[in-house]
Design a protein around this motif. Structure first.
Motif, short mmCIF file in Angstrom:
data_model
loop_
_atom_site.label_atom_id
_atom_site.label_comp_id
_atom_site.label_asym_id
_atom_site.label_seq_id
_atom_site.Cartn_x
_atom_site.Cartn_y
_atom_site.Cartn_z
N LEU A 173 0.69 -1.33 -0.07
CA LEU A 173 -0.25 -0.14 0.12
C LEU A 173 0.99 1.06 0.05
O LEU A 173 2.11 1.31 0.37
CB LEU A 173 -0.69 -0.01 1.21
CG LEU A 173 -1.95 -1.13 1.56
CD1 LEU A 173 -2.63 -0.89 2.89
CD2 LEU A 173 -3.09 -0.74 0.17
N PRO A 174 0.16 2.39 -0.31
CA PRO A 174 1.05 3.45 -0.33
C PRO A 174 1.50 3.92 1.07
O PRO A 174 0.98 3.39 2.19
CB PRO A 174 0.11 4.77 -0.64
CG PRO A 174 -0.91 3.88 -1.67
CD PRO A 174 -0.92 2.47 -1.15
N ARG A 175 2.28 4.73 1.36
CA ARG A 175 3.04 4.95 2.74
C ARG A 175 1.98 5.70 3.53
O ARG A 175 1.96 5.55 4.77
CB ARG A 175 4.37 5.83 2.56
CG ARG A 175 5.08 6.20 3.88
CD ARG A 175 5.31 4.74 4.69
NE ARG A 175 5.84 5.22 5.74
CZ ARG A 175 5.15 5.31 7.01
NH1 ARG A 175 3.69 5.21 7.25
NH2 ARG A 175 5.78 5.75 8.04
N ARG A 176 1.47 6.99 3.17
CA ARG A 176 0.47 7.92 3.98
C ARG A 176 -0.95 7.26 4.16
O ARG A 176 -1.23 6.81 2.91
CB ARG A 176 0.95 9.22 3.55
CG ARG A 176 2.17 9.53 3.64
CD ARG A 176 2.64 11.02 3.13
NE ARG A 176 1.54 12.21 3.68
CZ ARG A 176 0.95 12.84 2.96
NH1 ARG A 176 1.32 13.32 1.45
NH2 ARG A 176 0.06 13.88 3.44
N ALA A 177 -1.64 7.74 5.28
CA ALA A 177 -2.95 7.41 5.40
C ALA A 177 -3.82 7.73 4.45
O ALA A 177 -4.65 7.10 3.81
CB ALA A 177 -3.37 7.64 6.71
N GLU A 178 -3.63 9.05 3.66
CA GLU A 178 -4.74 9.73 2.77
C GLU A 178 -4.26 9.20 1.70
O GLU A 178 -5.40 8.94 0.74
CB GLU A 178 -4.35 11.13 2.87
CG GLU A 178 -3.24 11.71 2.48
CD GLU A 178 -2.83 13.35 2.76
OE1 GLU A 178 -1.78 13.73 2.17
OE2 GLU A 178 -3.59 13.83 3.45
N GLU A 179 -3.04 8.62 1.18
CA GLU A 179 -2.58 7.74 0.07
C GLU A 179 -3.47 6.62 0.06
O GLU A 179 -3.85 5.99 -0.99
CB GLU A 179 -1.15 7.96 0.09
CG GLU A 179 -0.54 9.08 -0.57
CD GLU A 179 0.96 9.31 -0.27
OE1 GLU A 179 1.37 8.03 0.28
OE2 GLU A 179 1.50 10.01 -0.75
N GLN A 180 -3.48 5.93 1.20
CA GLN A 180 -4.01 4.63 1.55
C GLN A 180 -5.45 4.76 1.22
O GLN A 180 -6.16 3.90 0.29
CB GLN A 180 -3.62 3.82 2.56
CG GLN A 180 -2.21 3.55 3.05
CD GLN A 180 -2.09 3.22 4.36
OE1 GLN A 180 -2.85 3.13 5.28
NE2 GLN A 180 -0.76 2.70 4.50
N ALA A 181 -6.06 5.73 1.50
CA ALA A 181 -7.70 5.75 1.41
C ALA A 181 -7.79 5.98 -0.13
O ALA A 181 -8.65 5.77 -0.64
CB ALA A 181 -7.98 7.14 2.02
N ALA A 182 -6.91 6.77 -0.68
CA ALA A 182 -7.25 7.19 -2.57
C ALA A 182 -6.95 5.80 -3.03
O ALA A 182 -7.49 5.67 -4.15
CB ALA A 182 -6.34 8.22 -2.72
N ALA A 183 -6.13 4.83 -2.51
CA ALA A 183 -5.88 3.69 -3.32
C ALA A 183 -6.78 2.44 -2.98
O ALA A 183 -6.32 1.78 -3.66
CB ALA A 183 -4.43 3.39 -3.26
N THR A 184 -7.63 2.53 -2.39
CA THR A 184 -8.48 1.54 -1.83
C THR A 184 -9.99 1.93 -2.20
O THR A 184 -10.38 3.06 -2.43
CB THR A 184 -8.45 1.26 -0.45
OG1 THR A 184 -8.52 2.53 0.57
CG2 THR A 184 -7.03 0.49 0.01
#
Length: 184
Positions: free
Chosen positions: A95-106
């Protein structure tokens, strides 16, 4: 007379259920002919196994200290580093490193659809998706909360978390992962 009504209801139910059962049998036969039932069962079992493994693995890290920017057991974890490490270690999905990036990638899901292994996001720094954890079931999630704390399980119904809930997301298996598991 006492048995007449139940008997009539049973006959009516059987008459109504028969066409549905025929359609179900036809569909099962078609899926079996195409080899899809076995593939669907394998994918389903793989998802169940991985989700169970993910939650069990995450629980094994209870007590690991929080560390800003941390993403290993040796250094400690911040929230997104913990989630990223659990998915990479258990599922093999980076998964991406940052929480907001994880939200965007899921994939966005409704809170009512949460299943163990899904991601839950919170607004803890005056911005949505500033904190992330892994849903473990029964309204609880595991996360690495803040400096001075350790990886722990918390209840999402607590007033602090309830007020800050930003959304739920589901990590989708990459096509290559699905194909590897079904033999395609």
């Amino acid at each position: 007379m006492r048995f007449l009504l139940p008997a009539c209801l049973l006959i009516a139910f059987a008459a109504h259920a028969a066409p549905q059962q025929d359609r179900t049998e036809e569909l099962d036969s078609l899926l079996a002919d195409k080899g899809l039932i076995n593939q669907l069962q394998q994918v389903r079992q793989t998802v169940v196994d991985r989700t169970s493994d993910l939650v069990v693995t995450a629980i094994g890290f209870l007590g690991v200290p929080y560390r800003r920017g941390g993403n290993t057991v040796e250094t400690g974890f911040d929230c997104s580093g913990f989630v990223r490490a659990m998915y990479n270690q258990t599922v093999g999905h980076l998964l991406p490193r940052r929480a907001e990036e994880q939200a965007a990638a899921t994939q966005k899901i409704d809170r009512s659809e949460l299943k163990p292994g899904d991601l839950v996001f919170f607004n803890t720094m005056r911005r949505a998706f500033s904190h992330v954890g892994i849903y473990v079931g029964e309204g609880k999630f595991i996360h690495s909360p803040k400096p001075g704390a350790q990886v722990r399980v918390e209840d999402m119904s607590g007033s602090y978390w309830q007020r800050r809930f930003s959304g739920a997301r589901r990590v989708q298996a990459a096509q290559g992962e699905i194909n590897a598991n079904t033999g395609d």
